[in-house]
Design a protein around this motif. Sequence first.
Motif, short mmCIF file in Angstrom:
data_model
loop_
_atom_site.label_atom_id
_atom_site.label_comp_id
_atom_site.label_asym_id
_atom_site.label_seq_id
_atom_site.Cartn_x
_atom_site.Cartn_y
_atom_site.Cartn_z
N SER A 54 20.94 -8.68 19.73
CA SER A 54 20.82 -9.76 18.76
C SER A 54 20.02 -10.92 19.34
O SER A 54 20.21 -11.32 20.49
CB SER A 54 22.22 -10.24 18.36
N GLY A 55 19.12 -11.44 18.53
CA GLY A 55 18.32 -12.57 18.96
C GLY A 55 17.62 -13.20 17.77
O GLY A 55 17.51 -12.60 16.70
N GLU A 56 17.14 -14.41 17.99
CA GLU A 56 16.40 -15.11 16.94
C GLU A 56 15.00 -14.54 16.86
O GLU A 56 14.38 -14.25 17.87
CB GLU A 56 16.36 -16.60 17.24
N ARG A 57 14.53 -14.37 15.65
CA ARG A 57 13.20 -13.82 15.40
C ARG A 57 12.52 -14.66 14.34
O ARG A 57 13.18 -15.33 13.54
CB ARG A 57 13.31 -12.38 14.89
N SER A 58 11.22 -14.56 14.31
CA SER A 58 10.46 -15.13 13.20
C SER A 58 9.35 -14.15 12.85
O SER A 58 8.68 -13.63 13.73
CB SER A 58 9.90 -16.51 13.55
N ASP A 59 9.24 -13.87 11.57
CA ASP A 59 8.25 -12.92 11.10
C ASP A 59 7.52 -13.49 9.90
O ASP A 59 8.09 -14.24 9.11
CB ASP A 59 8.90 -11.58 10.72
N THR A 60 6.28 -13.09 9.77
CA THR A 60 5.46 -13.48 8.64
C THR A 60 5.46 -12.33 7.63
O THR A 60 5.25 -11.18 7.99
CB THR A 60 4.01 -13.76 9.09
N ILE A 61 5.76 -12.67 6.39
CA ILE A 61 5.78 -11.68 5.32
C ILE A 61 4.94 -12.20 4.16
O ILE A 61 4.70 -13.41 4.05
CB ILE A 61 7.22 -11.37 4.85
N PRO A 62 4.49 -11.32 3.27
CA PRO A 62 3.71 -11.78 2.11
C PRO A 62 4.56 -12.63 1.17
O PRO A 62 5.75 -12.39 1.01
CB PRO A 62 3.29 -10.49 1.41
N ALA A 63 3.95 -13.62 0.57
CA ALA A 63 4.63 -14.46 -0.41
C ALA A 63 4.37 -13.90 -1.79
O ALA A 63 3.53 -14.40 -2.54
CB ALA A 63 4.15 -15.90 -0.30
N CYS A 64 5.05 -12.81 -2.12
CA CYS A 64 4.84 -12.10 -3.39
C CYS A 64 5.88 -12.54 -4.40
O CYS A 64 6.82 -11.81 -4.70
CB CYS A 64 4.92 -10.60 -3.17
N SER A 65 5.75 -13.73 -4.91
CA SER A 65 6.70 -14.22 -5.89
C SER A 65 6.59 -13.40 -7.16
O SER A 65 5.50 -13.11 -7.60
CB SER A 65 6.40 -15.69 -6.20
N PRO A 66 7.63 -12.96 -7.79
CA PRO A 66 9.05 -13.07 -7.43
C PRO A 66 9.60 -11.80 -6.80
O PRO A 66 10.79 -11.52 -6.90
CB PRO A 66 9.70 -13.32 -8.78
N GLU A 67 8.77 -11.00 -6.14
CA GLU A 67 9.22 -9.75 -5.55
C GLU A 67 10.02 -9.99 -4.26
O GLU A 67 9.67 -10.84 -3.45
CB GLU A 67 8.02 -8.85 -5.23
N TRP A 68 11.06 -9.19 -4.06
CA TRP A 68 11.83 -9.25 -2.83
C TRP A 68 11.02 -8.63 -1.70
O TRP A 68 10.40 -7.58 -1.88
CB TRP A 68 13.15 -8.48 -2.98
N GLN A 69 11.03 -9.26 -0.54
CA GLN A 69 10.34 -8.76 0.65
C GLN A 69 11.38 -8.49 1.72
O GLN A 69 12.19 -9.36 2.05
CB GLN A 69 9.32 -9.78 1.17
N ARG A 70 11.35 -7.28 2.29
CA ARG A 70 12.31 -6.90 3.33
C ARG A 70 11.84 -7.44 4.68
O ARG A 70 10.67 -7.34 5.03
CB ARG A 70 12.44 -5.39 3.42
N LEU A 71 12.76 -7.98 5.46
CA LEU A 71 12.44 -8.43 6.81
C LEU A 71 12.29 -7.21 7.71
O LEU A 71 13.01 -6.22 7.55
CB LEU A 71 13.53 -9.36 7.33
N PRO A 72 11.37 -7.26 8.68
CA PRO A 72 11.10 -6.06 9.48
C PRO A 72 12.21 -5.63 10.43
O PRO A 72 12.37 -4.45 10.70
CB PRO A 72 9.84 -6.41 10.26
N ALA A 73 12.97 -6.56 10.98
CA ALA A 73 14.04 -6.20 11.93
C ALA A 73 15.37 -6.11 11.19
O ALA A 73 15.63 -6.83 10.23
CB ALA A 73 14.13 -7.23 13.06
N THR A 74 16.21 -5.22 11.67
CA THR A 74 17.52 -5.01 11.08
C THR A 74 18.49 -4.55 12.16
O THR A 74 18.02 -3.96 13.14
CB THR A 74 17.44 -4.00 9.90
N PRO A 75 19.76 -4.77 12.10
CA PRO A 75 20.51 -5.45 11.07
C PRO A 75 20.41 -6.97 11.21
O PRO A 75 20.45 -7.51 12.32
CB PRO A 75 21.94 -4.97 11.30
#
Length: 174
Positions: free
Chosen positions: A47-68
């Motif tokens: 577990s750790g803090e992450r920051s990722d850039t994702i597309p701003a596809c309003s109003p579509e949901w965007q999944r974050l790349p790391a999980t859980p």
Amino acid sequence: MAAPEQAVADAKAYLRIDGSDEDALLATLAGVAIGLCERFTGLALISGERSDTIPACSPEWQRLPATPVSVIASVATLDPAGVATALPVEAYAIDIDASGDGWVRLTAPSVASRLLVGYTAGLAADWPSLAEPLRQGVLRLVAHLYAHRDAADDAGPPAAVAALWRPYRRMRLA
């Protein structure tokens, strides 16, 4: 990924290495093995803090790349120059589903094409609390990489590594 110190110590014990001459190499190999485990399983291990850039596809949901994902802490827009501007809470929605996937979407119109999301993801708080089969697979892979670092005839990692990791593997459909 930088390998946790305890992972390097465990690798030294597994390989029966005394002294610190090989510590830098083992740290590199452990980092590689952890990264390969994460790619194979589709899970962030520690577990750790992450920051990722994702597309701003309003109003579509965007999944974050790391999980859980355990926490989604911030959402900001990124301008073309890469400058982040925090979004007000009412401008986006967040969700963490039952399988630990983190989701983000814009709820207000935005001219931004990218979002910068800050979040925390990982299976275990630290190396010792990681599931034993995952740790053992990492250590076996480190041992293999260490033993075959100069071998041109290396046939690949032992099948036991994949066997240890396979029960944790998450597959995603595109």
